[in-house]
Design a protein around this motif. Structure first.
Motif, PDB file in Angstrom:
ATOM      1  N   ALA A  13      39.159 -14.325  42.469  1.00 43.73           N
ATOM      2  CA  ALA A  13      38.128 -14.347  43.688  1.00 43.73           C
ATOM      3  C   ALA A  13      39.072 -12.936  44.769  1.00 43.73           C
ATOM      4  O   ALA A  13      38.786 -12.077  43.536  1.00 43.73           O
ATOM      5  CB  ALA A  13      39.294 -15.534  45.109  1.00 43.73           C
ATOM      6  N   ASP A  23      35.195 -22.084  34.433  1.00 40.06           N
ATOM      7  CA  ASP A  23      35.534 -22.982  36.282  1.00 40.06           C
ATOM      8  C   ASP A  23      35.079 -24.467  34.919  1.00 40.06           C
ATOM      9  O   ASP A  23      35.693 -24.476  33.740  1.00 40.06           O
ATOM     10  CB  ASP A  23      33.667 -23.267  36.060  1.00 40.06           C
ATOM     11  N   ASN A  35      37.052 -18.750  41.469  1.00 37.61           N
ATOM     12  CA  ASN A  35      36.105 -18.534  41.402  1.00 37.61           C
ATOM     13  C   ASN A  35      35.961 -16.475  41.103  1.00 37.61           C
ATOM     14  O   ASN A  35      36.644 -16.000  40.971  1.00 37.61           O
ATOM     15  CB  ASN A  35      36.206 -18.541  43.467  1.00 37.61           C
ATOM     16  N   GLU A  81      34.213 -13.503  42.057  1.00 38.76           N
ATOM     17  CA  GLU A  81      34.326 -12.488  42.777  1.00 38.76           C
ATOM     18  C   GLU A  81      33.366 -10.926  42.457  1.00 38.76           C
ATOM     19  O   GLU A  81      34.137 -10.060  41.983  1.00 38.76           O
ATOM     20  CB  GLU A  81      34.927 -11.823  44.194  1.00 38.76           C
TER      21      GLU A  81
END
Length: 208
Positions: free
Chosen positions: A71, A36, A103, A105
């Motif tokens: 993700a 990030d 992202n 998950e």
């Protein structure tokens, strides 16, 4: 006759004590990356390139699996394994350099990582290591910890993959790394969450 029986018994017992042959003489590194805006991207890329170069230069003794959380579509690159796709390594570097974040998950990551090692396990059916050793490294950030992925990813995989036994035997080593300027907000008493899935873990996050 008794002497022959004792000799045969000794041979059988001796054979049972011979360790199962290793799958290979390779050391395996598994590298999980959570990225990030707080990630120390340049330092991280240097570390990934070092691991990649080491595997390329020593294919008989080094194997590495890179896992970039993304993700529903994590990016997985394997070097010197039977699922080798080392040509895709530059994709991971490009993703880190050109995108601000990816992202995480947790459900996807845990399922995908288990699939990877169901296809090419760390141990055989008798519990013996299939590699010479395994080093498992997480590169994470403060966001990862704040969203409790320390529990839903790290602790969960520790539990479902029975890592405690492999660590105790000296076969597996786990590292958790974070950028030096991005301190993790972890609880020293329960660094991996209150569910205690990782209660026996002896590792703690370290800066890089």
């Amino acid at each position: 006759m008794k002497r022959i029986y004792l000799l045969m018994l000794a041979l059988l017992l001796g054979a049972a004590q011979v360790p199962a042959q290793q799958k290979s003489d390779q050391d395996l590194a598994f590298i999980y990356v959570a990225h990030d805006e707080y990630t120390a991207v340049q330092s991280l890329i240097e570390r990934l390139k070092d691991a990649y170069t080491d595997a390329i230069n020593y294919p008989e003794s080094r194997a590495v699996i890179f896992y970039l959380a993304n993700a529903e579509n994590p990016i997985v690159v394997q070097v010197n394994t039977k699922y080798d796709n080392q040509q895709d390594f530059t994709r991971i570097i490009d993703e880190l350099q050109t995108k601000r974040s990816h992202n995480v998950e947790p459900v996807v990551d845990c399922e995908r990582i288990q699939e990877i090692f169901n296809a090419d396990d760390l141990i055989d059916d008798s519990g013996r290591g299939l590699y010479r050793s395994v080093e498992w490294t997480y590169y994470v950030n403060s966001t990862f910890w704040a969203l409790m992925y320390n529990e839903s990813v790290i602790a969960r995989l520790f539990f479902v993959m029975d890592m405690a036994r492999m660590i105790e035997s000296g076969y597996l080593r786990v590292n958790i790394m974070y950028g030096e300027s991005d301190t993790l907000p972890y609880d020293e008493k329960n660094p991996f969450g209150n569910k205690a899935l990782c209660a026996s873990a002896k590792f703690l996050p370290m800066p890089y």
